[in-house]
Write an enzyme that holds these catalytic residues in place. Structure first.
Site, PDB file in Angstrom:
ATOM      1  N   SER A  74      -0.456 -16.636   2.427  1.00  0.00           N
ATOM      2  CA  SER A  74       0.086 -15.740   3.439  1.00  0.00           C
ATOM      3  C   SER A  74      -0.470 -14.338   3.258  1.00  0.00           C
ATOM      4  CB  SER A  74       1.619 -15.698   3.358  1.00  0.00           C
ATOM      5  OG  SER A  74       2.040 -15.200   2.102  1.00  0.00           O
ATOM      6  N   SER A 123      -3.998  -1.596  -5.147  1.00  0.00           N
ATOM      7  CA  SER A 123      -3.097  -0.967  -4.183  1.00  0.00           C
ATOM      8  C   SER A 123      -3.278   0.533  -4.278  1.00  0.00           C
ATOM      9  CB  SER A 123      -1.644  -1.327  -4.487  1.00  0.00           C
ATOM     10  OG  SER A 123      -0.744  -0.502  -3.764  1.00  0.00           O
ATOM     11  N   TYR A 161       4.879  -1.647 -10.897  1.00  0.00           N
ATOM     12  CA  TYR A 161       3.876  -2.034  -9.914  1.00  0.00           C
ATOM     13  C   TYR A 161       2.626  -1.162 -10.017  1.00  0.00           C
ATOM     14  CZ  TYR A 161       1.869  -3.305  -5.382  1.00  0.00           C
ATOM     15  OH  TYR A 161       1.031  -3.745  -4.391  1.00  0.00           O
TER      16      TYR A 161
END
Length: 258
Positions: free
Chosen positions: A15, A149, A162
């Site tokens: 996904s 990211s 994260y």
């Protein structure tokens, strides 16, 4: 590098960003190994793009080995996209001054295990298999793209786990590229910003939330599409002179503290 007639592994491919990358690589002629824990979605995508689904938990090194071996059985393994990852949000200390309220250490370790250690384990095993391939006319045997990211650079409040996991991926990029240069394998990292994936949900409330988020993007004022990110991933894999680089794909956003 030509990907036609080769295999490409995409982790977290069932996904979102991973699925966008899997479709883009299939369009380039690669047989994509859809490596994910979501069996139903993974098998459906593999059928759609004429690839192969392999169940992979990137914290289980034997499952990574299985995926790499399955890929090599189909065709020479030339590409890897490390897209598997999880998020976590928690402040480093609690409001009550108690150590018990501090950041969950097991949660921190889990984020690092999946996002960073899983990325490295997948890279080291896939690169080993790539090193057995015959080089192309430019001496290349393969290419790797790791997904980081913008949080690696603009980590927000509560993103200690994260951001450090994604910052580790950025720090991994150049030494990994240097290690693998002798084998003719390139390594790059793509750092996405706000990408429109299923994590934001669906429906009118979700659309309104995403529109509000998009206002903070420099230009265009919207979330990015998985296809736009996948385009950069494919460029990093196929452009022979892209190596050892981290590229932000974020519409120019710089994340605020919260």
């Amino acid at each position: 590098m030509d990907l036609s007639g080769a295999t490409a592994i995409v982790t977290g491919a069932a996904s979102g960003i991973g699925a966008g990358c899997a479709r883009a690589l299939a369009a380039k002629g690669a047989t994509v190994i859809v490596a994910d824990l979501q069996k139903d979605k993974g098998e459906a995508l593999a059928e759609e793009i004429k690839g192969l689904y392999v169940e992979v938990d990137v914290t289980r090194t034997e499952q990574i080995t299985e995926a790499v071996n399955r890929a090599a059985e189909v065709a020479p393994l030339r590409a890897l996209v490390n897209s598997a990852g999880i998020g976590w949000a928690q402040r480093t200390i609690g409001r009550d001054g108690q150590i018990e309220s501090a950041h969950d250490l097991d949660a921190y370790k889990r984020v690092i295990a999946i996002n960073l250690i899983g990325t490295f384990d997948m890279a080291r095993q896939a690169a080993t298999m790539m090193s057995r391939c015959e080089p192309d006319e430019n001496g290349q045997r393969g290419a790797i793209v790791n997904i980081a990211s913008v949080a690696a650079f603009d980590g927000q409040i509560g993103q200690a786990a994260y951001s450090s996991s994604k910052g580790g991926i950025v720090g991994l990029t150049l030494p990994l590229a240097r290690d693998l240069a002798a084998a003719g394998i390139r390594v790059n990292t793509v750092a996405p910003g706000l990408i429109d994936t299923p994590i934001y949900g669906q429906g009118p409330e979700s659309d309104a939330f995403k529109a509000k988020l998009g206002e903070s993007v420099l230009f265009p004022h919207r979330l990015g599409a998985p296809e736009e990110l996948a385009s950069m991933v494919v460029e990093c894999l196929t452009n022979d002179y892209m190596n050892g680089e981290t590229i932000r794909v974020d519409g120019g956003i710089r994340m605020p503290p919260k």
